[in-house]
Write an enzyme that holds these catalytic residues in place. Structure first.
Site, PDB file in Angstrom:
ATOM      1  N   CYS A  90       0.865  -1.174   0.000  1.00 49.18           N
ATOM      2  CA  CYS A  90       0.000   0.000   0.000  1.00 49.18           C
ATOM      3  C   CYS A  90       0.909   1.233   0.000  1.00 49.18           C
ATOM      4  O   CYS A  90       1.495   1.596   1.014  1.00 49.18           O
ATOM      5  CB  CYS A  90      -0.904   0.002   1.233  1.00 49.18           C
ATOM      6  SG  CYS A  90      -2.009   1.423   1.288  1.00 49.18           S
ATOM      7  N   LEU A  91       1.047   1.824  -1.165  1.00 49.84           N
ATOM      8  CA  LEU A  91       1.909   2.993  -1.332  1.00 49.84           C
ATOM      9  C   LEU A  91       1.270   3.871  -2.391  1.00 49.84           C
ATOM     10  O   LEU A  91       0.978   3.395  -3.501  1.00 49.84           O
ATOM     11  CB  LEU A  91       3.317   2.544  -1.761  1.00 49.84           C
ATOM     12  CG  LEU A  91       4.386   3.605  -1.922  1.00 49.84           C
ATOM     13  CD1 LEU A  91       4.636   4.351  -0.615  1.00 49.84           C
ATOM     14  CD2 LEU A  91       5.687   2.984  -2.412  1.00 49.84           C
TER      15      LEU A  91
END
Length: 157
Positions: A90-91
């Site tokens: 999750c970026l």
């Protein structure tokens, strides 16, 4: 698709030139498919990941660089922003904050920065995120260090 191939060949040449310049990242292109890459990144110093080498799989879409690559950890890692089973990351730059100015090398650099500075408010690994959100930094670091030793460090003997 031709533009994406040209861009990837350019990045491949840069990676070959910069091997010595960035010892924390080793990017390797699949011999038969320029859209498939493997990265080996070193865990950042002064983190529970220090001393570990983490393998990433990068799958580059044909619309690259207009669309981001799909990147996931192949090495198990205990981190709030990495799904423990799938390795999904999750970026924001891999999703809605992507810009064609990013390269595969700079994506790896951003992942190393994320390893050092987790974002527990958007967890993919709730156990890890909950430890940090509840203030149990020691518990988080202990678990992260244990998984680093088990999965990301060379076995001795």
């Amino acid at each position: 698709m031709q533009a994406s191939r040209a861009r990837l060949f350019k990045e491949y040449k840069e990676v070959q030139r910069e091997k010595v310049a960035d010892p924390d990242i080793q990017l390797v292109c699949d011999d038969s498919n320029i859209f498939k890459w493997i990265a080996l990144i070193k865990g950042p110093s002064e983190t529970p990941f220090e001393g570990g080498v983490f393998q990433l799989a990068l799958s580059v879409p044909e619309q690259y660089p207009l669309q981001p690559p799909q990147v996931r950890f192949l090495t198990k890692i205990f981190h709030p922003n990495v799904h423990f089973k799938t390795g999904e990351i999750c970026l924001d730059i891999l999703k809605n904050a992507w810009s064609p100015a990013w390269t595969l090398q700079s994506v790896c650099r951003a992942i190393i920065a994320l390893m050092a500075h987790p974002e527990p408010d958007s967890p993919l690994n709730c156990d890890s995120g909950n430890l940090l959100r509840s203030g149990d930094v020691r518990g988080y670091q202990s678990m992260a260090r244990m998984y680093t030793r088990l999965a990301a460090m060379p076995k001795k003997g």
